[in-house]
Scaffold this motif. Structure first.
Motif, PDB file in Angstrom:
ATOM      1  N   MET A  87     100.763  38.894  51.325  1.00 34.80           N
ATOM      2  CA  MET A  87     100.159  38.186  50.193  1.00 34.80           C
ATOM      3  C   MET A  87      98.809  38.791  49.877  1.00 34.80           C
ATOM      4  O   MET A  87      98.126  39.308  50.759  1.00 34.80           O
ATOM      5  CB  MET A  87      99.949  36.704  50.538  1.00 34.80           C
ATOM      6  N   HIS A  88      98.431  38.730  48.617  1.00 31.87           N
ATOM      7  CA  HIS A  88      97.065  39.058  48.255  1.00 31.87           C
ATOM      8  C   HIS A  88      96.179  37.881  48.649  1.00 31.87           C
ATOM      9  O   HIS A  88      96.591  36.733  48.570  1.00 31.87           O
ATOM     10  CB  HIS A  88      96.952  39.328  46.746  1.00 31.87           C
ATOM     11  N   LYS A  89      94.990  38.177  49.066  1.00 32.26           N
ATOM     12  CA  LYS A  89      94.121  37.134  49.601  1.00 32.26           C
ATOM     13  C   LYS A  89      92.774  37.116  48.887  1.00 32.26           C
ATOM     14  O   LYS A  89      92.338  38.124  48.329  1.00 32.26           O
ATOM     15  CB  LYS A  89      93.904  37.369  51.107  1.00 32.26           C
ATOM     16  N   HIS A  90      92.133  35.970  48.921  1.00 26.18           N
ATOM     17  CA  HIS A  90      90.761  35.874  48.434  1.00 26.18           C
ATOM     18  C   HIS A  90      89.848  36.666  49.381  1.00 26.18           C
ATOM     19  O   HIS A  90      90.152  36.828  50.564  1.00 26.18           O
ATOM     20  CB  HIS A  90      90.310  34.413  48.402  1.00 26.18           C
ATOM     21  N   ILE A  91      88.745  37.147  48.848  1.00 26.46           N
ATOM     22  CA  ILE A  91      87.754  37.852  49.664  1.00 26.46           C
ATOM     23  C   ILE A  91      86.487  37.003  49.681  1.00 26.46           C
ATOM     24  O   ILE A  91      85.892  36.739  48.622  1.00 26.46           O
ATOM     25  CB  ILE A  91      87.466  39.255  49.107  1.00 26.46           C
ATOM     26  N   PHE A  92      86.102  36.550  50.861  1.00 23.08           N
ATOM     27  CA  PHE A  92      84.902  35.730  51.023  1.00 23.08           C
ATOM     28  C   PHE A  92      83.776  36.597  51.581  1.00 23.08           C
ATOM     29  O   PHE A  92      83.942  37.247  52.622  1.00 23.08           O
ATOM     30  CB  PHE A  92      85.169  34.566  51.981  1.00 23.08           C
ATOM     31  N   LEU A  93      82.645  36.596  50.904  1.00 23.80           N
ATOM     32  CA  LEU A  93      81.483  37.343  51.377  1.00 23.80           C
ATOM     33  C   LEU A  93      80.528  36.384  52.080  1.00 23.80           C
ATOM     34  O   LEU A  93      80.133  35.359  51.509  1.00 23.80           O
ATOM     35  CB  LEU A  93      80.772  38.028  50.209  1.00 23.80           C
ATOM     36  N   THR A 252      97.216  46.075  50.759  1.00 23.31           N
ATOM     37  CA  THR A 252      97.721  45.061  49.849  1.00 23.31           C
ATOM     38  C   THR A 252      96.613  44.515  48.957  1.00 23.31           C
ATOM     39  O   THR A 252      96.894  43.929  47.906  1.00 23.31           O
ATOM     40  CB  THR A 252      98.334  43.887  50.617  1.00 23.31           C
ATOM     41  N   GLU A 253      95.354  44.689  49.354  1.00 23.84           N
ATOM     42  CA  GLU A 253      94.248  44.107  48.591  1.00 23.84           C
ATOM     43  C   GLU A 253      93.612  45.093  47.613  1.00 23.84           C
ATOM     44  O   GLU A 253      92.737  44.719  46.838  1.00 23.84           O
ATOM     45  CB  GLU A 253      93.155  43.607  49.558  1.00 23.84           C
TER      46      GLU A 253
END
Length: 254
Positions: A87-93, A252-253
């Motif tokens: 799955m594509h995922k959110h990126i949290f900084l 995938t990202e």
């Protein structure tokens, strides 16, 4: 039944378990695709708990319940890791205030063709108060709850880049929510460089303020490292920092 026969039966059962687990992962892959298309959260903790609870009731021997629960937790954990890879995922900084999370995040989102959210700004827009006023009038715990609920809402959007607050990682349930639904990137910047920038904005910085920032940095640095999937340095250009993140992302990202 002798020990050879017992081992033979175990081998047969293990072969069936492998076959069934492969089938489970194939279905998980389909679920991942469906969630991607419909912007659903990566991990559904309530659903996972339902699976464990329902299967425990199928046990005929109460003495086995603890082992069945432990086994199913491992099965679900491995399945969730497999799901994350499909799955594509959110990126949290994450990182200190002044580390450049928002600036890096905006450029990163543009490079990846994603939406960008500044968590603090999103909360302010939602609540109708500044972060400072939320802390003053509602308290730290209330602000942390705003963070949690806001992230829960954002993860229903298509995969995005989300710059969090400096203290977001101090909440265990927020950390679990981020790690279960995305990649956590620690944007690290030398505290002296952070202070240099702050000094330009707030002159003069009193000694107590400087000591406070150093203390916060020392306290949170190990936590940032522990929480992050990826760690990058932001000491040069924004372009370099963004490129470092992109190179560290799973295929995938990208």
């Amino acid at each position: 039944m002798d020990i050879k026969e017992a081992r033979k039966q175990i081998d047969g059962i293990d072969a069936q378990l492998v076959e069934l687990f492969e089938q489970r992962l194939s279905i998980i892959k389909f679920i991942g695709k469906f969630k991607d298309e419909h912007h659903l959260p990566l991990i559904d903790e309530d659903r996972d708990q339902e699976i464990i609870s329902s299967l425990k009731t199928n046990s005929e021997d109460p003495r086995m319940l603890t082992y069945i629960e432990s086994y199913m937790k491992d099965v679900i954990s491995i399945s969730n890791e497999f799901l994350k890879e499909h799955m594509h995922k959110h990126i949290f900084l994450i990182g200190m205030p002044g580390a450049g999370k928002t600036t890096v995040g905006k450029v990163l989102a543009k490079e990846l063709g994603r939406d960008f959210y500044d968590l603090d700004q999103t909360i302010q827009d939602k609540v109708g108060k500044s972060v400072q006023n939320i802390f003053i009038y509602d308290g730290k715990d209330a602000f942390s709850e705003y963070e949690y609920e806001t992230i829960k809402e954002l993860i229903y959007n298509k995969p995005s880049v989300i710059a969090t607050g400096g203290g977001t990682v101090t909440s265990e349930k927020i950390v679990n929510l981020m790690r279960n639904n995305g990649l956590v990137v620690f944007v690290n910047r030398d505290v002296n460089h952070i202070l240099d920038d702050l000094d330009l904005e707030i002159r003069p910085l009193v000694k107590e303020s400087i000591e406070y920032i150093f203390n916060v940095y020392e306290e949170r640095y190990p936590l940032y490292e522990q929480v992050a999937h990826i760690k990058i340095g932001n000491e040069g250009s924004i372009t370099d920092a963004v490129q470092e993140i992109i190179e560290a992302l799973p295929n995938t990202e990208k």
